[in-house]
Write a protein that holds these residues in place. Structure first.
Motif, PDB file in Angstrom:
ATOM      1  N   GLN A   1       0.805  -1.221   0.000  1.00  0.00           N
ATOM      2  CA  GLN A   1       0.000   0.000   0.000  1.00  0.00           C
ATOM      3  C   GLN A   1       0.840   1.273   0.000  1.00  0.00           C
ATOM      4  N   ARG A   2       0.233   2.272  -0.501  1.00  0.00           N
ATOM      5  CA  ARG A   2       0.823   3.598  -0.566  1.00  0.00           C
ATOM      6  C   ARG A   2       1.066   4.168   0.831  1.00  0.00           C
TER       7      ARG A   2
ATOM      8  N   ARG B   1      -7.661   9.748   1.903  1.00  0.00           N
ATOM      9  CA  ARG B   1      -7.383   9.085   0.632  1.00  0.00           C
ATOM     10  C   ARG B   1      -8.030   9.650  -0.619  1.00  0.00           C
TER      11      ARG B   1
ATOM     12  N   ASP C   1      -2.482   1.030  -4.374  1.00  0.00           N
ATOM     13  CA  ASP C   1      -1.794   2.242  -4.814  1.00  0.00           C
ATOM     14  C   ASP C   1      -1.861   2.300  -6.338  1.00  0.00           C
TER      15      ASP C   1
ATOM     16  N   HIS D   1       9.014   6.884  -3.047  1.00  0.00           N
ATOM     17  CA  HIS D   1       7.831   6.214  -3.571  1.00  0.00           C
ATOM     18  C   HIS D   1       8.190   5.314  -4.750  1.00  0.00           C
TER      19      HIS D   1
END
Lengths: 713, 713
Positions: free
Chosen positions: B80-81, B451, B135, B90
């Protein structure tokens, strides 16, 4: 985008280029993946021509020089956003930029002359709005410090507070938060949970956060930088709650640690505006001296007695909130500036980018020659123009109220209605325009270096802060209903009867439409109307006005039943009309914008500029009618044939305006130093030229490969 | 959002809570700043009830188990992000996540069994789409590696390439770029500038970037991670350009440095998807062996002779591009998943959040009880349902083509038309839905922790990549016109005459409308139609179908003139219809979604679920008709009275659906481990409960301050 001096020359060059365009080269049968071919770009007409410089001057508005000065400031790299910084770096950078603004004397215009300000409210906002060009975080953080925190002390406090607190606020020695919103209460300020209870013995107010939902939230300067705050709390003395008042509360010591009883949290990363340290605050038995109540509209004596110059708690509350309207004013202006920048970027690129066939022997159409591309951008350009004119009138009104030149209750109410009308439309428009511009620039629009995405991220929250747009439009709707019912209240019984009759008669005449009592607008029904009529100013005005009035009358008619109903049923009836109420408010706001644009037209001296700008205004006005065509058709205001001719005329207007698109965005006056978008820098044009030169050279020396022939078809 | 097991109990609890709601407490006259009071929330009806579990199963579609497995995977924090990471962090994280996917055997489903895959094309896409939940960067970077780079080798290459290159691509030993797009050519792949010229002597292709506009751009894996690429270039041999072909080209050495002749740039920060290292590439005298041409559709012999199984260069080109349709398939699915998540978050919050009056003695309405709030969210919920059903059919079609089960030219063309229809609508819808959800959650919607903003940033580019939405819709329009003209071509001269006559007659009958030749749809004109008719499936179908056909026929009629015109004039005529063409394509796509939803309804076994879902379908269908009401009115398909009743019935549908909103979003099947939004976690409910308990206790022990009384009015 282009500098003013060389504008005419550039225009001529473009005319030549586009005039050379001829046939699309690649046969359509082999190009199923290609967009539909546009025709060659129309040559730029020799007349009418826009006088870009004088139009640009007009667009700068009433505080033109201050605005220009602010733009010059915003063009300095030290004040500009660096894309890709972490939120920590960005926050520190923006704080530093605030100090630069102080050093440059750029942010004290609205403060009293006695304290080094200029008592110039309109000019202050004009300058403040232009900061959005440099970095929206800079605009909003400045707004938090001087427009909210400082303004609250100025407008809600009295001499003691001005002398004691304002100098350090103005100098940024004390960065502060504006602690109004709570986690549990977004738009409903009257119901906040924080309490300030007067302790007679100690002559102190005790600030208390009773539960988690009453934490202050989303406050700029709260997470890191704020060393004080104006805290809104329910003022309680002698067992009575006197409603929401503001208190000056120190937050942090010199080392940046919270003072006793104060706690908080960082709101963390946001969808944008990450140069601002939004955070949460809560208070446990936090005591401030009695004098820290900002007591312009309510005081507590030593013995705990409450007094106020405004007897009604409701009116007192809204008077206090009303002093903070400038946030909405400046968001309207900043959103309009961002829309103008977005269009300047997308139109400049659309005028350079050739999507197809650099390899062909002829020049081809640029993106903006495609009808769809025009339809995506030019109506948004027209709306942005309307907003520029409406905003300047709004700012003049704001200045009149805040300078005291025209400061009656009615003036203040009108100002708030205008604010609640314009801010929603312009902030939503900014998001739509930034998005359309980003899509119109394709993949390059998605790169941070071309600024559209960053601006959109930052402006996203403009639609819900300083009053959620939907809530604001409901305020407008209530005002419209109130005005309507006042008018109605004066009607005698005979008028009442006529109203009912008229309602029935109108219904028969207009199908299902309902006209306002005594309304006297030319019938726009089934009689054939020519295009000439559509572009007539009075026709547009009457159509737009008629819609607002009819919608309000219809809703009011339905709500009249509510008086006979129980509270619950009445509320249910009201709720069933909520969506349409908001639509009526929007129609009203659109009318305000159209009226301002039309008044703006009257001030254009140059006849050719006026001609083009009239087309832009027509595109805006008829665009609204097209958008709401179903309403006009249902209510018998447009015949089907006329509704079609609205669309056909819009198509013609867009064709006419296309050659003027660059001038129209250039007139906004943002140069490359403001736009800072690589795709709008002329780089695309250079790439196109290089590609064409390459193919021309290969063709000339015979080294261009032949293309494989299709087998016979 | 709630786990399936406890769903019934929770539903009951909710029913009780809402049933207790009574009168809004604060008098409206003191609450001018408050939104208009909603009525008490309607009690949750005892019937019909949605069987959330079985509906949820249906929504998972044809590859339900694979989808569930993928969701379980996407729920793991490692995939997950982490919000707020720098783009460098990232990017590295997502690369690491790709390795996890390889280790878990999650990404090879579409590859040949011989190489360790499963030849399962539909299942592969279903699993891939669900990565968006973890993501979007992970979804798209996986897509670049296996869906584009790997797929190109698989579908454009032959056995040699499969054996030589695929194993390292599958294992991620070779991360690669898909080097198609160029700076100067977004959607126009046929015109790219990069050349691959065959050198007979050395039996090599020479890859060359002739000018800046021909740099490859926006390529995932190009900025940092890619060590090879599939490069699209004009294949030139013996002085003839055979059009665009794909070549396997090594990019970087083991240390990550560019190989000789290769250069590039980082695209830098983007509006989203910053877990992907998009970049630019250019080639100067880069030589690859002849065998590196991916030669399924075109080969060059040692002597430089070109050969292809497809004689027409145009058809060959589109066949090659057609193998890459899966990108559009998966974007449609991922955009729909993101919309579902956004609605799950906003509806859950809207069902908990009480904006006003925690201090009052009664329970108050929650946000979702306000009509405007319902109007903002429920139609989007209906559209998302339509997309879920349409996407599953799309995926089944894709699987049939790619598995070879139904792989004719017609099948492939249909698949491409469906892709070009659905991908634009669903990706735009995702942006609108994410934005509306974010605004409906107010300030908290703007926080990254909830989110919505992050998803919106990431999905922004979905509307312009893998085919710009506007360009795709033009492809659809062209197909519609082609189909129409084929039908027309078969008509004999008599039919032609009848066509002209019919056109005139229709015009008289429908005002300005024009019907398709031989069309046989019930007249929907001025005769009064009841609400019962509006919700009739056949009525909705005929109205939606009629609109598509009439629009296409009208445009075709106008374009017939083009045959008599010069090329330039013809192109101009075409361009003047471009906007409407795109609208016709959109109408066609909406019809596809509506048809799929209607077929989906037939498969619902439980009658109560079917009842509610029929309302959702009606909301979708009538919502489209409301949206296009002006068209129906202008073309005489709806009387003004009927058009009004469409809106009135939509209002009723929304009231009916409101109590089912939570079930409808719960049925999407995303749990808290997927949504990861604090505001949808129940925290808001806890805060509300705490605030109410606080006031109740103060009231009980007599310590709640009384409220200051207004002076007499």
């Amino acid at each position: 985008m282009v500098d003013t001096a060389s504008r005419t020359t550039k225009t001529d060059a473009k005319t030549e280029t586009t005039a050379r365009a001829t046939v699309p080269a690649r046969p359509a049968r082999d190009a199923a993946d290609a967009p539909i071919q546009a025709p060659p770009a129309p040559a730029r007409p020799t007349a009418p021509r826009i006088d870009v410089e004088s139009l640009g001057r007009q667009l700068l508005g009433t505080w033109a020089d201050i605005r220009l000065e602010a733009r010059t400031r915003a063009a300095h790299p030290d004040l500009q956003r660096i894309e890709g910084q972490s939120k920590e770096e960005h926050r520190e950078r923006v704080l530093g930029q605030l100090k630069i603004l102080v050093d440059q004397g750029a942010v004290h215009r609205a403060f009293p002359k006695a304290l080094g300000g200029q008592d110039d409210h309109g000019g202050n906002i004009a300058a403040f709005e232009e900061l959005v060009v440099a970095d929206p975080s800079l605009q909003i953080k400045s707004g938090v410090q001087w427009g909210l925190f400082g303004s609250a002390v100025l407008h809600l406090g009295t001499e003691y507070h001005h002398e004691t607190f304002l100098p350090d606020i103005m100098s940024l020695k004390v960065p502060g938060a504006f602690a109004m919103t709570e986690t549990g209460h977004g738009s409903d300020v009257a119901s906040i949970g924080t309490t300030a209870t007067f302790d007679e013995k100690k002559q102190q107010f005790v600030i208390e956060t009773p539960f988690r939902g009453a934490w202050k939230d989303y406050l700029g300067n709260a997470a890191v930088h704020g060393t004080a705050a104006v805290v809104f709390a329910q003022l309680i003395t002698k067992g009575v709650n006197h409603g929401v008042h503001a208190f000056y509360v120190p937050l942090r010591n010199a080392k940046g640690a919270f003072l006793k009883g104060i706690g908080g949290e960082d709101d963390g990363l946001k969808g944008g505006l990450n140069g601002i340290d939004n955070g949460r605050l809560h208070f446990t038995n936090v005591r401030v001296p009695r004098e820290n109540l900002l007591n312009r509209y309510g005081s507590v004596a030593e013995d705990g007695t409450y007094s106020s110059p405004i007897a009604s708690p409701g009116r007192r509350f809204f008077t206090m909130l009303g002093t903070l309207v400038q946030g909405r004013v400046s968001l309207d202006g900043a959103a309009t500036a961002a829309s103008a920048m977005a269009l300047a970027i997308a139109v400049t690129y659309g005028n350079q980018r050739r999507q197809f066939n650099a390899a062909s022997e002829t020049d081809e159409e640029v993106l903006l020659d495609y009808q769809r591309h025009q339809r995506r951008l030019l109506p948004k350009l027209a709306t942005t123009y309307a907003q520029v004119f409406a905003h300047d009138e709004f700012l003049v009104k704001f200045d009149a109220v805040f300078s005291g030149a025209a400061d009656t209750d009615d003036d203040r109410q009108d100002l708030e209605t205008i604010a609640a009308s314009l801010k929603p439309l312009s902030t939503w428009h900014a998001l739509e325009t930034l998005q359309e511009a980003r899509e119109a620039c394709g993949g390059s629009g998605f790169l941070a270096e071309n600024r559209l995405v960053g601006l959109r991220h930052d402006l996203d929250v403009y639609v819900t802060f300083e009053g959620d747009n939907n809530v604001l439009l409901q305020l407008v709707a209530k005002r419209l209903l109130t005005d309507y019912s006042k008018q109605f209240a004066k009607a005698d019984v005979g008028a009442m009867a006529r109203y009912v009759v008229s309602q029935t008669a109108e219904r028969a005449y207009h199908g299902t439409g309902l006209r306002r009592l005594g309304q006297n607008i030319a019938d726009l029904g089934s009689t054939a109307r020519s295009v000439a009529e559509l572009r007539d100013t009075d026709t547009q005005r009457s159509m737009l006005t008629d819609r607002v009035e009819t919608m309000v009358a219809e809703i009011a008619g339905r709500l009249r039943e509510a008086r006979k109903l129980s509270k619950v049923e009445g509320a249910a009836l009201f709720n069933r009309n909520q969506n349409e109420l908001i639509e009526a408010a929007r129609a009203h706001a659109e009318l305000l914008q159209w009226e301002a644009f039309t008044r703006g037209l009257d001030k254009v001296a140059d006849p050719e500029t006026k001609q083009v700008l009239t087309w832009v205004r027509d595109l805006f006005g008829l665009g609204l009618i097209e958008q709401h065509a179903a309403w006009y058709l249902i209510n018998g205001r447009l015949s089907p044939k006329r509704a079609q001719s609205v669309t056909a005329y819009i198509d013609r207007l867009i064709e006419r305006l296309r050659p003027h698109a660059q001038d129209l965005v250039d007139a906004f006056g943002y140069g490359p130093e403001h736009l800072r978008a690589k795709i709008a820098s002329g780089a695309e044009q250079e790439r196109q030229d290089e590609a064409r030169a390459y193919y021309a050279a290969k063709r000339a020396d015979g080294t261009l490969p032949t293309v494989e022939k299709s087998p016979k078809r």
